[in-house]
Structure formats: C-alpha cells, structure tokens
Design a protein around this motif. Sequence first.
Motif, short mmCIF file in Angstrom:
data_model
loop_
_atom_site.label_atom_id
_atom_site.label_comp_id
_atom_site.label_asym_id
_atom_site.label_seq_id
_atom_site.Cartn_x
_atom_site.Cartn_y
_atom_site.Cartn_z
N MET A 78 5.95 -20.97 20.12
CA MET A 78 6.64 -19.72 19.82
C MET A 78 6.82 -18.90 21.10
SD MET A 78 5.37 -16.81 17.17
CE MET A 78 5.38 -15.25 18.01
N GLU A 79 8.01 -18.36 21.28
CA GLU A 79 8.27 -17.61 22.51
C GLU A 79 7.55 -16.27 22.48
OE1 GLU A 79 12.08 -15.98 24.96
OE2 GLU A 79 12.44 -17.62 23.53
N LYS A 80 6.87 -15.97 23.57
CA LYS A 80 6.14 -14.70 23.65
C LYS A 80 7.09 -13.54 23.90
CE LYS A 80 1.60 -16.14 24.20
NZ LYS A 80 1.35 -16.75 22.89
N LYS A 81 6.69 -12.37 23.40
CA LYS A 81 7.47 -11.16 23.67
C LYS A 81 7.38 -10.83 25.15
CE LYS A 81 6.60 -9.20 19.13
NZ LYS A 81 7.20 -8.08 18.44
N ALA A 82 8.39 -10.14 25.67
CA ALA A 82 8.36 -9.73 27.07
C ALA A 82 7.55 -8.44 27.22
CB ALA A 82 9.78 -9.52 27.58
N VAL A 83 7.03 -8.21 28.41
CA VAL A 83 6.29 -6.97 28.68
C VAL A 83 7.30 -5.91 29.13
CG1 VAL A 83 4.46 -5.91 30.06
CG2 VAL A 83 4.33 -8.34 29.47
N PRO A 84 7.29 -4.74 28.47
CA PRO A 84 8.31 -3.73 28.78
C PRO A 84 7.97 -2.90 30.00
CG PRO A 84 6.91 -2.96 27.02
CD PRO A 84 6.42 -4.33 27.38
N VAL A 85 8.03 -3.51 31.17
CA VAL A 85 7.68 -2.78 32.40
C VAL A 85 8.74 -1.72 32.69
CG1 VAL A 85 7.20 -2.96 34.87
CG2 VAL A 85 6.47 -4.79 33.31
N GLY A 86 8.31 -0.47 32.75
CA GLY A 86 9.23 0.61 33.12
C GLY A 86 10.24 1.00 32.04
N ILE A 87 10.10 0.46 30.84
CA ILE A 87 11.03 0.84 29.76
C ILE A 87 10.38 1.96 28.95
CG2 ILE A 87 12.29 0.06 27.71
CD1 ILE A 87 12.31 -2.74 28.94
N GLU A 88 11.06 3.11 28.91
CA GLU A 88 10.46 4.28 28.27
C GLU A 88 11.20 4.68 27.01
OE1 GLU A 88 10.71 6.77 31.74
OE2 GLU A 88 8.59 6.48 32.19
N ASP A 89 12.16 3.86 26.59
CA ASP A 89 12.93 4.17 25.39
C ASP A 89 12.40 3.38 24.20
OD1 ASP A 89 15.18 5.33 23.94
OD2 ASP A 89 16.01 3.31 23.94
N PHE A 90 11.85 4.10 23.24
CA PHE A 90 11.20 3.47 22.09
C PHE A 90 12.15 2.54 21.34
CE2 PHE A 90 10.10 3.66 17.52
CZ PHE A 90 8.83 3.12 17.56
N GLU A 91 13.37 2.98 21.11
CA GLU A 91 14.33 2.17 20.36
C GLU A 91 14.57 0.82 21.04
OE1 GLU A 91 18.72 2.77 18.42
OE2 GLU A 91 18.48 3.36 20.51
N ARG A 92 14.70 0.87 22.35
CA ARG A 92 14.97 -0.37 23.09
C ARG A 92 13.79 -1.34 22.99
NH1 ARG A 92 16.06 -1.21 29.54
NH2 ARG A 92 16.23 -3.47 29.35
N ILE A 93 12.58 -0.79 23.11
CA ILE A 93 11.39 -1.65 23.03
C ILE A 93 11.31 -2.36 21.68
CG2 ILE A 93 8.85 -1.55 22.84
CD1 ILE A 93 8.83 0.26 25.26
N ILE A 94 11.59 -1.62 20.61
CA ILE A 94 11.51 -2.21 19.27
C ILE A 94 12.68 -3.17 19.03
CG2 ILE A 94 11.45 -1.73 16.79
CD1 ILE A 94 8.90 -0.80 18.39
N ASN A 95 13.90 -2.70 19.28
CA ASN A 95 15.08 -3.52 18.96
C ASN A 95 15.22 -4.77 19.82
OD1 ASN A 95 15.91 -2.02 16.80
ND2 ASN A 95 17.37 -0.78 17.96
N GLU A 96 14.74 -4.69 21.07
CA GLU A 96 14.85 -5.86 21.94
C GLU A 96 13.56 -6.67 21.92
OE1 GLU A 96 16.50 -4.86 25.77
OE2 GLU A 96 18.04 -3.58 24.87
N ASP A 97 12.69 -6.32 20.98
CA ASP A 97 11.49 -7.11 20.70
C ASP A 97 10.56 -7.28 21.90
OD1 ASP A 97 10.04 -8.26 18.68
OD2 ASP A 97 10.70 -10.30 19.13
N TYR A 98 10.32 -6.19 22.60
CA TYR A 98 9.31 -6.19 23.66
C TYR A 98 7.93 -6.02 23.02
CZ TYR A 98 12.74 -5.68 27.45
OH TYR A 98 13.75 -5.89 28.34
#
Length: 263
Positions: A1-21
């Motif tokens: 199973m592919e692991k989620k990416a680490v959201p380095v420097g991403i501060e937008d909650f919507e992006r983290i959830i929707n892009e599956d970080y």
Amino acid sequence: MEKKAVPVGIEDFERIINEDYYYVDKTMLIEKLLINRAPVTLFTRPRRFGKTLNMSMLKYFFDVKDKEENKKLFENLKVSGSEYMSEQGKYPVIFISLKDLKGNTWEENFMLIKKHIKNLYMEFYDLKDKLNPIFKNDFEKIVMEKEDVDWIYSLKNLSNYLYEYYGKSVIILIDEYDAPIINAFDKGYYNEAINFFQTFYSSALKTNNSLKYGVLTGITRIIKEGIFSGLNNLYVNTILSKDYSEYFGLLENEVIEMLEYFD
C-alpha cells in the motif's frame, strides 16, 4: 500500500486532507475552544508548532461559506464524533495572516497593510452589493484604496458587514498577530506600529458586537503592555500552559505512531 506523503511546509488544512497527506489529528482543538468559550484566545508558540495549520483548520470548520464541502474534510477525524460538530459551518469567518507585513519603514509597512486589507475585502466582494448603501460605499473605498479610508477600523468594519449580510456573529482569526510589531521594533518604527495595531485589534476584538470568537496566534505576548490594554476578555495560552498543550507541536505518542507508519 502506498504511504501518504509528509506535508512539509503545507499550512492549508483543506489541501492536506484532500490531497491525502499524512495528518496528525488536532481537530479536538475545536471542541476545547467551544467548551472554554473564551471570547478571545491568544496562542503563543515558537515557530513550526502548527499554529497556521490549526488556524486554517478552524477556518474550514466554522466558515458558513462552502459549509457542505468543508464538512467532508472532517469526516474521519476526531471532532466528527463530537457533539460540537453541530457548530460546523455556522459562522462567517475572517482569516488574516500578518506574517508578511515586514516593511523597512512605517510608510512602507502601511502600504503593505493597505494591500493586505484590500485583498481580505476582495474575498467577500460578492456580498458588497447586498449591503446597505453606507456600508457598500465604505467597502468600495477600501477596494479602490481611496484617500479617506478608515484603515484602522477596517477589520471591525468588515465584521460588521458580514454580520449584516449573514445575520450571524463573526469569528476573527488573526495568524502571527505580532509579526509586524516585532519587525517594527527591529526597524525602528515601533511606536507608529503600536499606535495603529492597538486600535486595529482592540476595535475588532474588544468593543465589537459583531464578534462571536477571536483567536490569535503569535510567538510573543506583547499585548498586556499596550496592544490590548483593557482587553479584559482575552485568554492567553503560552507554551507553558497545560490547557491546549496537546494541540500544538507533536506529542511523543504521535511521533511514535508516525515512525511506525513510515517504517
């Protein structure tokens, strides 16, 4: 199973959830704020403690705009099981970050402030025509950056416009409230900055009948000495406070869970 990416420097909650970080679930901060019901809360934490991401999360949770879309963001997170989920999507939200207001002189900084406020107003441009004529006129003056604009009360005024439009109290989120003041101190125009921000903040957060809750984040608490003198509805939460400590930074068990997940 592919692991989620680490959201380095991403501060937008919507992006983290929707892009599956990979997201460390801090959504119970929402429940805690609603249980405590402090009219205005200031969180001071060092850099990189997740302050901006938490503020972004609060915006998506409370904002009446796109509330159905935003509700989906919280579906599998802890707060979805809370009775306070009923507060989701109920309030107009003003979210402003002041981290980039770092001019070398007060004139330069004031120019940045005006551009920043104009951009904030533009987010609500579509409601301008539904306001009463006086409000509409004042709104347009800001967008046109006219001479006689009341910049110092612009945050309070915007909350009044939203209150009139939605008929609901407004939540004001101010991220890095202290950045322009620390910068002013470094660059030698501290007094001008304090004179402006004292009224800019306290008019919006103290004597404002349109306000439901205010939340501020910053690195320092330069407030008691003057910025918010007389702001007696303010709860200050520092890195030494027990309350809320699990919602900023990473806890030991969260780090262990992450290390196991990423093997």
